[in-house]
Design a protein around this motif. Sequence first.
Motif, PDB file in Angstrom:
ATOM      1  N   THR A  87       0.808  -1.196   0.000  1.00  0.00           N
ATOM      2  CA  THR A  87       0.000   0.000   0.000  1.00  0.00           C
ATOM      3  C   THR A  87       0.845   1.251   0.000  1.00  0.00           C
ATOM      4  OG1 THR A  87      -1.733  -1.138   1.204  1.00  0.00           O
ATOM      5  CG2 THR A  87      -1.779   1.250   1.253  1.00  0.00           C
ATOM      6  N   HIS A  88       1.761   1.362   0.953  1.00  0.00           N
ATOM      7  CA  HIS A  88       2.505   2.602   1.142  1.00  0.00           C
ATOM      8  C   HIS A  88       3.944   2.444   0.666  1.00  0.00           C
ATOM      9  CE1 HIS A  88      -0.657   4.457   3.617  1.00  0.00           C
ATOM     10  NE2 HIS A  88      -0.878   3.225   4.013  1.00  0.00           N
ATOM     11  N   ALA A  89       4.421   3.486   0.054  1.00  0.00           N
ATOM     12  CA  ALA A  89       5.832   3.493  -0.307  1.00  0.00           C
ATOM     13  C   ALA A  89       6.697   3.650   0.924  1.00  0.00           C
ATOM     14  CB  ALA A  89       6.129   4.615  -1.290  1.00  0.00           C
ATOM     15  N   THR A  90       6.192   4.343   1.913  1.00  0.00           N
ATOM     16  CA  THR A  90       6.897   4.470   3.185  1.00  0.00           C
ATOM     17  C   THR A  90       6.151   3.672   4.227  1.00  0.00           C
ATOM     18  OG1 THR A  90       5.647   6.365   3.961  1.00  0.00           O
ATOM     19  CG2 THR A  90       7.522   6.808   2.547  1.00  0.00           C
ATOM     20  N   GLY A  91       6.751   3.522   5.363  1.00  0.00           N
ATOM     21  CA  GLY A  91       6.113   2.754   6.425  1.00  0.00           C
ATOM     22  C   GLY A  91       5.225   3.581   7.304  1.00  0.00           C
ATOM     23  N   GLY A  92       4.806   4.752   6.883  1.00  0.00           N
ATOM     24  CA  GLY A  92       4.009   5.604   7.736  1.00  0.00           C
ATOM     25  C   GLY A  92       4.901   6.602   8.442  1.00  0.00           C
ATOM     26  N   PRO A  93       4.298   7.494   9.185  1.00  0.00           N
ATOM     27  CA  PRO A  93       5.082   8.537   9.853  1.00  0.00           C
ATOM     28  C   PRO A  93       6.070   7.959  10.827  1.00  0.00           C
ATOM     29  CG  PRO A  93       2.738   9.038   9.870  1.00  0.00           C
ATOM     30  CD  PRO A  93       2.876   7.633   9.400  1.00  0.00           C
ATOM     31  N   ARG A  94       7.226   8.580  10.910  1.00  0.00           N
ATOM     32  CA  ARG A  94       8.257   8.181  11.858  1.00  0.00           C
ATOM     33  C   ARG A  94       8.737   9.431  12.591  1.00  0.00           C
ATOM     34  NH1 ARG A  94       9.287   3.192   9.703  1.00  0.00           N
ATOM     35  NH2 ARG A  94       8.948   3.063   7.475  1.00  0.00           N
ATOM     36  N   PRO A  95       9.204   9.296  13.815  1.00  0.00           N
ATOM     37  CA  PRO A  95       9.623  10.468  14.561  1.00  0.00           C
ATOM     38  C   PRO A  95      10.911  11.074  14.044  1.00  0.00           C
ATOM     39  CG  PRO A  95      10.127   8.495  15.800  1.00  0.00           C
ATOM     40  CD  PRO A  95       9.358   8.072  14.590  1.00  0.00           C
ATOM     41  N   GLU A  96      11.748  10.263  13.409  1.00  0.00           N
ATOM     42  CA  GLU A  96      12.995  10.798  12.906  1.00  0.00           C
ATOM     43  C   GLU A  96      13.464   9.948  11.748  1.00  0.00           C
ATOM     44  OE1 GLU A  96      16.290   8.699  15.674  1.00  0.00           O
ATOM     45  OE2 GLU A  96      15.283  10.443  16.492  1.00  0.00           O
ATOM     46  N   ALA A  97      14.327  10.517  10.939  1.00  0.00           N
ATOM     47  CA  ALA A  97      14.785   9.801   9.760  1.00  0.00           C
ATOM     48  C   ALA A  97      16.257   9.979   9.528  1.00  0.00           C
ATOM     49  CB  ALA A  97      14.007  10.259   8.544  1.00  0.00           C
ATOM     50  N   GLY A  98      17.007  10.259  10.544  1.00  0.00           N
ATOM     51  CA  GLY A  98      18.448  10.387  10.407  1.00  0.00           C
ATOM     52  C   GLY A  98      18.891  11.835  10.358  1.00  0.00           C
ATOM     53  N   PRO A  99      20.045  12.123  10.892  1.00  0.00           N
ATOM     54  CA  PRO A  99      20.544  13.498  10.957  1.00  0.00           C
ATOM     55  C   PRO A  99      21.141  13.949   9.650  1.00  0.00           C
ATOM     56  CG  PRO A  99      22.112  11.997  11.932  1.00  0.00           C
ATOM     57  CD  PRO A  99      20.951  11.167  11.522  1.00  0.00           C
ATOM     58  N   PRO A 116      18.160  18.135  12.933  1.00  0.00           N
ATOM     59  CA  PRO A 116      18.525  16.728  12.712  1.00  0.00           C
ATOM     60  C   PRO A 116      17.543  15.965  11.843  1.00  0.00           C
ATOM     61  CG  PRO A 116      18.849  17.325  15.009  1.00  0.00           C
ATOM     62  CD  PRO A 116      18.127  18.478  14.369  1.00  0.00           C
ATOM     63  N   MET A 117      16.273  16.378  11.849  1.00  0.00           N
ATOM     64  CA  MET A 117      15.284  15.688  11.023  1.00  0.00           C
ATOM     65  C   MET A 117      15.283  16.186   9.590  1.00  0.00           C
ATOM     66  SD  MET A 117      11.950  14.890  13.404  1.00  0.00           S
ATOM     67  CE  MET A 117      11.737  16.520  14.092  1.00  0.00           C
ATOM     68  N   GLY A 118      16.123  17.174   9.278  1.00  0.00           N
ATOM     69  CA  GLY A 118      16.226  17.658   7.900  1.00  0.00           C
ATOM     70  C   GLY A 118      15.053  18.492   7.468  1.00  0.00           C
ATOM     71  N   LEU A 119      14.375  19.167   8.404  1.00  0.00           N
ATOM     72  CA  LEU A 119      13.198  19.974   8.072  1.00  0.00           C
ATOM     73  C   LEU A 119      13.535  21.451   7.893  1.00  0.00           C
ATOM     74  CD1 LEU A 119      10.615  18.344  10.505  1.00  0.00           C
ATOM     75  CD2 LEU A 119      10.904  17.934   8.052  1.00  0.00           C
ATOM     76  N   LEU A 120      14.729  21.860   8.320  1.00  0.00           N
ATOM     77  CA  LEU A 120      15.168  23.250   8.173  1.00  0.00           C
ATOM     78  C   LEU A 120      16.437  23.331   7.333  1.00  0.00           C
ATOM     79  CD1 LEU A 120      14.740  24.625  11.823  1.00  0.00           C
ATOM     80  CD2 LEU A 120      13.246  25.060   9.858  1.00  0.00           C
ATOM     81  N   ARG A 121      16.596  24.471   6.673  1.00  0.00           N
ATOM     82  CA  ARG A 121      17.850  24.701   5.984  1.00  0.00           C
ATOM     83  C   ARG A 121      18.946  24.909   7.021  1.00  0.00           C
ATOM     84  NH1 ARG A 121      16.492  28.866   0.980  1.00  0.00           N
ATOM     85  NH2 ARG A 121      15.087  27.438  -0.170  1.00  0.00           N
ATOM     86  N   LEU A 122      20.175  24.631   6.623  1.00  0.00           N
ATOM     87  CA  LEU A 122      21.289  24.819   7.527  1.00  0.00           C
ATOM     88  C   LEU A 122      21.524  26.310   7.765  1.00  0.00           C
ATOM     89  CD1 LEU A 122      23.749  22.127   6.133  1.00  0.00           C
ATOM     90  CD2 LEU A 122      21.985  21.903   7.888  1.00  0.00           C
ATOM     91  N   ALA A 123      22.348  26.599   8.744  1.00  0.00           N
ATOM     92  CA  ALA A 123      22.574  27.989   9.126  1.00  0.00           C
ATOM     93  C   ALA A 123      23.179  28.818   8.004  1.00  0.00           C
ATOM     94  CB  ALA A 123      23.472  28.045  10.361  1.00  0.00           C
ATOM     95  N   ASP A 124      23.919  28.164   7.106  1.00  0.00           N
ATOM     96  CA  ASP A 124      24.504  28.894   5.980  1.00  0.00           C
ATOM     97  C   ASP A 124      23.559  28.987   4.796  1.00  0.00           C
ATOM     98  OD1 ASP A 124      24.459  26.310   5.155  1.00  0.00           O
ATOM     99  OD2 ASP A 124      26.623  26.126   4.808  1.00  0.00           O
ATOM    100  N   GLY A 125      22.308  28.503   4.973  1.00  0.00           N
ATOM    101  CA  GLY A 125      21.306  28.600   3.923  1.00  0.00           C
ATOM    102  C   GLY A 125      21.256  27.413   2.981  1.00  0.00           C
TER     103      GLY A 125
END
Length: 811
Positions: free
Chosen positions: A2-14, A110-119
């Motif tokens: 059904t799903h390409a992913t396994g559903g929501p996860r709290p984290e996915a690597g730094p 760490p979850m990769g949801l924001l750009r780094l400080a240098d943009g």
Amino acid sequence: MTHATGGPRPEAGPPSSPASLAEHPLQVPSRADGVQLLGQSEGSGYREPPSLVRRADGQTLQLTRLLYLVLEAADGNRSVEEIAQHATAGSGRLISADNVRTLMDSQLLPMGLLRLADGSEPEVRKADPLLGMRFRYTVTDPERTRKITAPFAVLFNPLIVVAVTAAFLAACWWVLMVKGLGSATHEAFANPALLLLIFAITILSAGFHEFGHAAAARKGGATPGAMGMGLYLVWPAFFTDVTDSYRLGRGGRIRTDFGGLYFNAIVAVGIMGLWWATGFDALLLVVVTQILQMVRQLLPLVRFDGYHILADATGVPDLFQRIKPTLLGLLPWHWGKPENKVLKPWARAVVSVWVLVTVPLLLFSLAMMVLALPRLLATAWSSAVRQQELFTESLSAGDPAGAAVRVLAIAAVALPMLGMLYILLRLLRQLVTGLWQKTRGNVLRRTAAMGVVAALLAGLGWAWWPDGGTYRPVQPYERGTLADATTSILPAADTVLREGSSGRTVALWPEGAAKPTRENPQLSMVLVPVEASPGSGPASSPSTSPAAAAPPSWVFPFDRPAAPEQDGNQALAVNTTDGSVTYSVAFALVWAEDGDPVDTRNEAYAFASCTGCAAVAVGFQVVLIVGQADVIVPENLSAAANYNCLKCVTYALASQLVLTLDGPLSESGMAQLAALWAEIAEYGRNIQNVPLSEIQGRLAAFKDQITAIVQADPRAAQGSTQTVTPGPTDVPAATSDPTSPAAPATPAPSPPGTGALAPAPAGTGAATAPATQPAPGDAPPSYAPIETPAPTADTGGTAPAVEPLPTVNPS
């Protein structure tokens, strides 16, 4: 799938090198490209429903309400202080700018949801669960998926759903309970082209199954993503990315999960219509394949449709993520901890039951896969070799359809084996790397962890070591029970055959002889051993020469054959001396007259319990009946058995000739018979110097000569001469290996008139071949023994050529 992913996860690597916003206080925080804010999860099983965010790589993550507010405000225009004000207003809690920086540095970056400080964009590692799909290949991009699945959304109209469901249930009942699959199976396997058609329709229906998920997601208002194929566990599978369905309520998500099963039902109903139009019964097999696909997809143990249905029904998106907290929550010292209360009571109860069922079953499946892997590999290899031979035959016969079927069969055998090996290797790699990383900086813990890994590898080496039947292909007559699986790795110490039980042994068969199989068995009798009674001491064996000192002890766990009765003839060879050969020979000529019953018995028994030894017993008896006898029931018996033997051979031959004479032999006939019998007796005294392969033929020649003397005598053959030849068995003996469990050896019958010869199965069983046949006469006989040469024993000689054949007792 059904799903390409396994559903929501709290984290996915730094990310590879996250930079702290505290180091760049003037940098305006901004979300990474492709991050989508899905909002709060509807119908959640959590006490505080999580908020969902989707990353550019398709990974869906669960965030707390506070983290979601911070990420929502990080639009590249607001400063950290403005983000803090937005989070304060949305959460009702006082959030400072420092609090925002801490949440961004420790969680969102760490979850990769924001750009780094240098943009720059973060580099993230997508979660790679053990039970996820491997070797993915994308067939359609999201835009193409939306276009090709849009027309199918209309099939979810409630009226159409009810009609299809009713037709599907009726078709299942009619096919399985009324029509049956006999004609369909016969027609399909009689025509390889139909098999290819069924296979092609089944593959297409699996792809159509994914259309059902995508169309159901569109029906609810979600946007389906890419579609493709890959390898899930050990099976090839299709997938559809419907993670956008997490923005739907519980009903929309469950409809998306059931969409694939619903489209399987549509295929089954369509096939029934095609069958009605064409009359090809083979098409009904497609209905069965759809049912089997649906049953498999409903399993909630791994990430099939049933898993996602349960997850969406409970509002817990990733059930596997709850395994560790659930198991820890069962411990008494964890009962009061806050992490045990994150789920609603009813959701926690359902998830706990799922964990307590799934974890033992997955561990058991893994253990059985490890234990059974050698035999599965051997079975797959044997099947592949057979299919390759059929493939060659199909090509030679000019049958491309048949050749294509064989290629598919080889692929169907090879892919699951490759998948199993991949899972085991990957699991082992994850275990080693995980322990290595967790014990970094602690030499003692790392040494203990690597010791555990070494012990695990040693156990695998022991379980997979090629010894005996470790890599023996699975046979069609094997039961395949749990006990059989464990005894294949841990064989029982007691290898004695017992009534009502099954065992395993190694039997020997003569070179060049046809071996018995399950489909073509050969008659034998297995003597079930009895326990020795207390106080029973060793018995003597008459299978030694008169000059022998002490007979061998009776060490066998079955009764010793009874001594021969009056006029009986018995050869008993018992060998308990390593590296020796024991012979026992008993020849007898018996006259019967005066109308007495003819029930003489000729016996040959060979028993061995030693290493590199042999026991040979030859019993030869000629019974001449003068006149008429009302009762003629001679018996011809042979048995051979090995007990706790290693590289040993036992060989028992019982040969009996029964003739009726109208009158006594003339003086010349008696003289010829006496001369011939002297030759036979001399042959018996020197039989240890005769190859075993020649003994039976030589005794058959003696029978022919005796019969010729009787038939040529005018007094003995005034009327008719009746020759009674038992229905004997001619098979060699077996060797035994004390490390193998016991099973019966099944002898192969030979043409009548050649004597009785029985093999010994490894262990304590014995094969016995009785043979009797009455003959009419005119007068009751009486017995007059002529000569019985003394048994002889010898420690020299050569054992017969034999070939090991593993056998299994299916009883």
